[in-house]
Design a protein around this motif. Structure first.
Motif, PDB file in Angstrom:
ATOM      1  N   LYS A  65      32.549  22.488  -8.415  1.00  0.00           N
ATOM      2  CA  LYS A  65      33.635  22.573  -9.323  1.00  0.00           C
ATOM      3  C   LYS A  65      34.685  21.664  -8.950  1.00  0.00           C
ATOM      4  O   LYS A  65      35.349  21.100  -9.591  1.00  0.00           O
ATOM      5  N   ARG A  66      34.966  21.462  -7.655  1.00  0.00           N
ATOM      6  CA  ARG A  66      36.050  20.478  -7.115  1.00  0.00           C
ATOM      7  C   ARG A  66      35.628  19.317  -7.162  1.00  0.00           C
ATOM      8  O   ARG A  66      36.346  18.425  -7.813  1.00  0.00           O
TER       9      ARG A  66
ATOM     10  N   ASP B 130      31.356  26.214  -5.340  1.00  0.00           N
ATOM     11  CA  ASP B 130      32.714  25.707  -5.192  1.00  0.00           C
ATOM     12  C   ASP B 130      32.811  24.249  -5.162  1.00  0.00           C
ATOM     13  O   ASP B 130      33.748  23.776  -5.443  1.00  0.00           O
ATOM     14  N   SER B 131      31.940  23.615  -4.396  1.00  0.00           N
ATOM     15  CA  SER B 131      32.017  22.176  -4.148  1.00  0.00           C
ATOM     16  C   SER B 131      31.751  21.401  -5.160  1.00  0.00           C
ATOM     17  O   SER B 131      32.315  20.441  -5.568  1.00  0.00           O
TER      18      SER B 131
ATOM     19  N   ALA C 181      36.181  18.782 -10.947  1.00  0.00           N
ATOM     20  CA  ALA C 181      37.604  18.635 -11.225  1.00  0.00           C
ATOM     21  C   ALA C 181      38.157  17.346 -11.036  1.00  0.00           C
ATOM     22  O   ALA C 181      39.037  17.073 -11.716  1.00  0.00           O
TER      23      ALA C 181
ATOM     24  N   PHE D 220      40.174  23.597  -9.966  1.00  0.00           N
ATOM     25  CA  PHE D 220      40.509  23.438  -8.572  1.00  0.00           C
ATOM     26  C   PHE D 220      41.050  24.875  -8.182  1.00  0.00           C
ATOM     27  O   PHE D 220      41.007  25.163  -7.035  1.00  0.00           O
TER      28      PHE D 220
END
Length: 267
Positions: free
Chosen positions: A232-233, A229-230, A236, A113
């Motif tokens: 990973k979020r 990034d998307s 997560a 995050f």
């Protein structure tokens, strides 16, 4: 078993998309979808993740995108740590290992995050510390042996921040380190399982590994069109849900004295 095969594909997809994260899905899939005992699931996960990671590292090796010096600095202490962690696992119950695993999942979610910090140019030469890399390699290795995670979510940041590697080198290097650690941990776990009268399911390992490899190849292609990034979020958030579920299903086993009494009667 269909859900289990889907889980195997998700393990490979996450490795292909993120370069890490696949191993943290393997134990829950084996425990909750396949129905394997905790210690057996941890051992089998090491063999599966090792196979997927080794195949995944081949393209990076062919493109010369593996930093062999970091493999030694991080990998050798990591292998030693994995062996130690697997040896220490005999002193933990399967439930205790799953509780520790849930904590690792939540830690991984927190790290994913957090936004990645930009690395100032010229700083990598100063942060390339063999001692720090080796110490973290040892720690991540112990974690690998205890709960069966490859630790890519910890290895990649360490290689970038402590080893000064660009991401293009960190991912391939991480996959090779994960493979080495996982195979050593699995070899040690064979002895651990013998003490619990358990033996690995080789056909399950083979099928999961093949499906995971195919999933990782697909993930590598799909990942080119999706924001990292998307990804990973989203991953997560999934880890938070899984971590809370593992805690919810295992904390009562620790708090409730009835299961302990049953085990005592059997002995």
């Amino acid at each position: 078993m269909i859900l289990a095969w889907i889980g195997a594909a998700l393990i490979g997809l996450s490795l292909g998309l993120l370069g890490s994260g696949g191993s943290i899905l393997t134990v829950p899939v084996l425990v909750y979808l396949v129905g394997e005992p905790e210690k057996l699931a941890i051992a089998e996960s090491l063999a599966i993740v090792g196979g997927i990671s080794l195949v995944g590292a081949v393209p990076y090796a062919l493109k010369r995108q593996i930093d062999w010096r970091s493999v030694l600095w991080f990998g050798v202490p990591g292998v030693v740590g994995t062996f130690l962690g697997a040896a220490l696992s005999v002193y933990l119950s399967g439930v205790a290992q799953l509780l520790l695993f849930a904590a690792v999942m939540l830690l991984a979610a927190v790290m994913m995050f957090r936004p990645a910090k930009a690395q100032p140019e010229g700083q990598s030469a100063h942060t390339r510390s063999p001692v720090k890399i080796g110490a973290e390699g040892l720690g991540v290795g112990v974690l690998t042996g205890l709960v069966g995670v490859g630790g890519g979510f910890l290895i990649i940041p360490a290689l970038v921040l402590l080893g000064g590697l660009p991401m293009s080198l960190a991912v391939g290097t991480s996959l090779l380190i994960i493979a080495a650690k996982s195979f050593v941990g699995f070899a040690k776990y064979v002895n651990v399982l013998a003490e619990h009268n358990l033996s690995v399911n080789w056909s399950l390992i083979a099928i999961f590994t093949v499906i995971g490899i195919l999933g990782s190849l697909l993930g590598a292609r799909v990942g080119k069109n999706i924001s990292n990034d998307s990804l990973k979020r989203g991953f997560a958030a999934f880890l938070v849900v899984m971590g809370v579920y593992v805690l919810a299903t295992n904390v009562p086993k620790v708090l409730n004295p009835a299961p302990a009494a049953e085990v005592h009667v059997r002995h």
